[in-house]
Design a protein around this motif. Structure first.
Motif, PDB file in Angstrom:
ATOM      1  N   TRP A 100      81.326   3.602  34.053  1.00  0.00           N
ATOM      2  CA  TRP A 100      81.763   3.643  32.657  1.00  0.00           C
ATOM      3  C   TRP A 100      81.059   4.768  31.905  1.00  0.00           C
ATOM      4  O   TRP A 100      81.698   5.488  31.112  1.00  0.00           O
ATOM      5  N   ALA A 101      79.765   4.929  32.148  1.00  0.00           N
ATOM      6  CA  ALA A 101      79.010   5.993  31.482  1.00  0.00           C
ATOM      7  C   ALA A 101      79.563   7.364  31.857  1.00  0.00           C
ATOM      8  O   ALA A 101      79.632   8.273  31.018  1.00  0.00           O
ATOM      9  N   ASN A 102      79.980   7.506  33.105  1.00  0.00           N
ATOM     10  CA  ASN A 102      80.549   8.780  33.555  1.00  0.00           C
ATOM     11  C   ASN A 102      81.879   9.072  32.854  1.00  0.00           C
ATOM     12  O   ASN A 102      82.124  10.198  32.411  1.00  0.00           O
ATOM     13  N   SER A 103      82.717   8.043  32.712  1.00  0.00           N
ATOM     14  CA  SER A 103      84.033   8.246  32.084  1.00  0.00           C
ATOM     15  C   SER A 103      83.938   8.436  30.578  1.00  0.00           C
ATOM     16  O   SER A 103      84.870   8.946  29.950  1.00  0.00           O
ATOM     17  N   HIS A 104      82.795   8.041  29.999  1.00  0.00           N
ATOM     18  CA  HIS A 104      82.629   8.176  28.548  1.00  0.00           C
ATOM     19  C   HIS A 104      81.530   9.172  28.176  1.00  0.00           C
ATOM     20  O   HIS A 104      81.088   9.212  27.024  1.00  0.00           O
ATOM     21  N   GLN A 105      81.073   9.948  29.160  1.00  0.00           N
ATOM     22  CA  GLN A 105      80.084  11.010  28.931  1.00  0.00           C
ATOM     23  C   GLN A 105      78.840  10.489  28.216  1.00  0.00           C
ATOM     24  O   GLN A 105      78.368  11.079  27.238  1.00  0.00           O
ATOM     25  N   LYS A 106      78.304   9.393  28.742  1.00  0.00           N
ATOM     26  CA  LYS A 106      77.120   8.778  28.164  1.00  0.00           C
ATOM     27  C   LYS A 106      75.849   9.340  28.796  1.00  0.00           C
ATOM     28  O   LYS A 106      75.884   9.984  29.852  1.00  0.00           O
ATOM     29  N   SER A 107      74.714   9.060  28.165  1.00  0.00           N
ATOM     30  CA  SER A 107      73.427   9.549  28.652  1.00  0.00           C
ATOM     31  C   SER A 107      72.599   8.383  29.193  1.00  0.00           C
ATOM     32  O   SER A 107      72.711   7.254  28.710  1.00  0.00           O
ATOM     33  N   ILE A 108      71.776   8.680  30.208  1.00  0.00           N
ATOM     34  CA  ILE A 108      70.951   7.631  30.802  1.00  0.00           C
ATOM     35  C   ILE A 108      69.538   8.148  31.071  1.00  0.00           C
ATOM     36  O   ILE A 108      69.322   9.360  31.210  1.00  0.00           O
ATOM     37  N   TYR A 109      68.611   7.213  31.145  1.00  0.00           N
ATOM     38  CA  TYR A 109      67.227   7.498  31.536  1.00  0.00           C
ATOM     39  C   TYR A 109      66.857   6.477  32.608  1.00  0.00           C
ATOM     40  O   TYR A 109      67.180   5.295  32.494  1.00  0.00           O
ATOM     41  N   LEU A 110      66.170   6.947  33.658  1.00  0.00           N
ATOM     42  CA  LEU A 110      65.825   6.103  34.793  1.00  0.00           C
ATOM     43  C   LEU A 110      64.315   5.981  34.940  1.00  0.00           C
ATOM     44  O   LEU A 110      63.599   6.984  34.856  1.00  0.00           O
ATOM     45  N   VAL A 111      63.851   4.756  35.181  1.00  0.00           N
ATOM     46  CA  VAL A 111      62.426   4.511  35.425  1.00  0.00           C
ATOM     47  C   VAL A 111      62.313   3.606  36.645  1.00  0.00           C
ATOM     48  O   VAL A 111      62.940   2.538  36.690  1.00  0.00           O
ATOM     49  N   GLY A 112      61.512   4.035  37.638  1.00  0.00           N
ATOM     50  CA  GLY A 112      61.247   3.130  38.745  1.00  0.00           C
ATOM     51  C   GLY A 112      61.340   3.753  40.120  1.00  0.00           C
ATOM     52  O   GLY A 112      61.771   4.905  40.274  1.00  0.00           O
ATOM     53  N   ALA A 113      60.917   2.983  41.117  1.00  0.00           N
ATOM     54  CA  ALA A 113      60.943   3.345  42.536  1.00  0.00           C
ATOM     55  C   ALA A 113      59.913   4.435  42.853  1.00  0.00           C
ATOM     56  O   ALA A 113      59.230   4.957  41.963  1.00  0.00           O
ATOM     57  N   ALA A 114      59.822   4.773  44.131  1.00  0.00           N
ATOM     58  CA  ALA A 114      58.917   5.832  44.572  1.00  0.00           C
ATOM     59  C   ALA A 114      59.474   7.191  44.165  1.00  0.00           C
ATOM     60  O   ALA A 114      60.676   7.331  43.903  1.00  0.00           O
ATOM     61  N   GLU A 115      58.618   8.196  44.136  1.00  0.00           N
ATOM     62  CA  GLU A 115      59.042   9.536  43.703  1.00  0.00           C
ATOM     63  C   GLU A 115      60.192  10.067  44.562  1.00  0.00           C
ATOM     64  O   GLU A 115      61.169  10.615  44.046  1.00  0.00           O
ATOM     65  N   MET A 116      60.090   9.901  45.871  1.00  0.00           N
ATOM     66  CA  MET A 116      61.150  10.384  46.752  1.00  0.00           C
ATOM     67  C   MET A 116      62.472   9.676  46.465  1.00  0.00           C
ATOM     68  O   MET A 116      63.543  10.295  46.457  1.00  0.00           O
ATOM     69  N   VAL A 117      62.397   8.377  46.175  1.00  0.00           N
ATOM     70  CA  VAL A 117      63.603   7.596  45.901  1.00  0.00           C
ATOM     71  C   VAL A 117      64.235   8.008  44.577  1.00  0.00           C
ATOM     72  O   VAL A 117      65.446   8.243  44.500  1.00  0.00           O
ATOM     73  N   ILE A 118      63.441   8.120  43.528  1.00  0.00           N
ATOM     74  CA  ILE A 118      64.000   8.455  42.221  1.00  0.00           C
ATOM     75  C   ILE A 118      64.588   9.868  42.220  1.00  0.00           C
ATOM     76  O   ILE A 118      65.594  10.145  41.563  1.00  0.00           O
ATOM     77  N   GLN A 119      64.007  10.770  43.002  1.00  0.00           N
ATOM     78  CA  GLN A 119      64.571  12.106  43.142  1.00  0.00           C
ATOM     79  C   GLN A 119      65.951  12.039  43.793  1.00  0.00           C
ATOM     80  O   GLN A 119      66.889  12.736  43.375  1.00  0.00           O
ATOM     81  N   LYS A 120      66.087  11.196  44.818  1.00  0.00           N
ATOM     82  CA  LYS A 120      67.380  11.027  45.492  1.00  0.00           C
ATOM     83  C   LYS A 120      68.406  10.399  44.560  1.00  0.00           C
ATOM     84  O   LYS A 120      69.583  10.794  44.555  1.00  0.00           O
ATOM     85  N   VAL A 121      67.961   9.422  43.775  1.00  0.00           N
ATOM     86  CA  VAL A 121      68.868   8.778  42.818  1.00  0.00           C
ATOM     87  C   VAL A 121      69.358   9.797  41.794  1.00  0.00           C
ATOM     88  O   VAL A 121      70.555   9.847  41.479  1.00  0.00           O
TER      89      VAL A 121
END
Length: 248
Positions: A100-121
């Motif tokens: 839904w965020a993609n279809s409505h051009q929304k903004s997001i912030y992500l917190v969590g997981a290991a550094e390698m994982v969050i980079q992949k996300v």
């Protein structure tokens, strides 16, 4: 602003009693109106933890939406005579909100997981959801959240997804949600699945409500945590028995 959903109480925790579609429609409405919301997706383990930790239980009571993540919650509601229509899981909700965020051009912030994982996300979101504005992300290994919170305050994202596991993610959200009128949601281990470092149970296991068993095969060290399920069901039946005694 209160939400419209009726509530079902399971072991003193109030869950919204609704469908996935209705819930997602409400979140979309909330987001378009820039209403600050706090979502908790709770399973039996979280319910038991809340019973033993009053401070955490208080946080759950202050959340806007507590959803039934886990077949144990659905079964518990049915046993108590207050059925819910379906599970509303953290991972599925996250994926729907990203669409839904993609279809409505929304903004997001992500917190969590290991550094390698969050980079992949972050890389996955940029490639699979090109219309999302990823305004920032940070791994889940931090002692002081001041810099993260400052970035969220400056960027004012539409969604903040926190994947540091309970109770940490809910404590983080409750402590900081006032800095941005966002949809704040704890998503547990969802980043690991989104990054491809952990496999979600195949559809067969999901359809038969035995994802927990698939995860146990993948991670045998989860066995101790799985013991929460029989303890939870025992409390459910005790609650049902008390209810029958009161009626009689």
């Amino acid at each position: 602003m209160p939400n419209k959903f009726k509530k079902t109480k399971i072991l003193d925790i109030e869950f919204i009693n609704t469908t996935n579609d209705a819930f997602l429609t409400q979140i979309a409405t909330d987001s378009m109106a820039h209403i600050n919301r706090f979502i908790v997706t709770a399973n039996p383990e979280i319910v038991l933890f809340a019973r033993q930790h009053p401070d955490y239980k208080k946080i759950l009571t202050q959340a806007d939406y507590v959803t039934p993540d886990g077949i144990g919650i659905i079964k518990g509601a049915a046993i108590l005579g207050t059925p819910m229509p379906e599970r509303i899981t953290g991972y599925d909700t996250l994926m729907s909100l990203l669409e839904w965020a993609n279809s409505h051009q929304k903004s997001i912030y992500l917190v969590g997981a290991a550094e390698m994982v969050i980079q992949k996300v972050a890389k996955t979101i940029k490639s699979d959801y090109p219309n999302i504005n990823l305004v920032g992300f940070h791994n889940g290994y931090f002692k002081n959240d001041q810099d993260i919170v400052s970035n969220i305050k400056i960027s004012q994202p539409d969604f903040v997804f926190v994947a540091t596991g309970f109770p940490n993610q809910e404590e983080f959200i409750q402590r900081n949600r006032q800095v941005s009128d966002s949809i704040w949601m704890g998503v547990g281990g969802s980043f690991d699945v989104l990054a491809g470092t952990v496999n979600r149970a195949p559809q067969f296991w999901q359809n038969h409500h035995i994802e927990w068993l698939y995860r146990l095969f993948q991670e045998p060290t989860r066995f101790i945590r799985m013991l929460a399920i029989p303890r939870y069901l025992l409390l459910i039946y005790k609650e049902k028995f008390r209810g029958h005694k009161k009626k009689n």
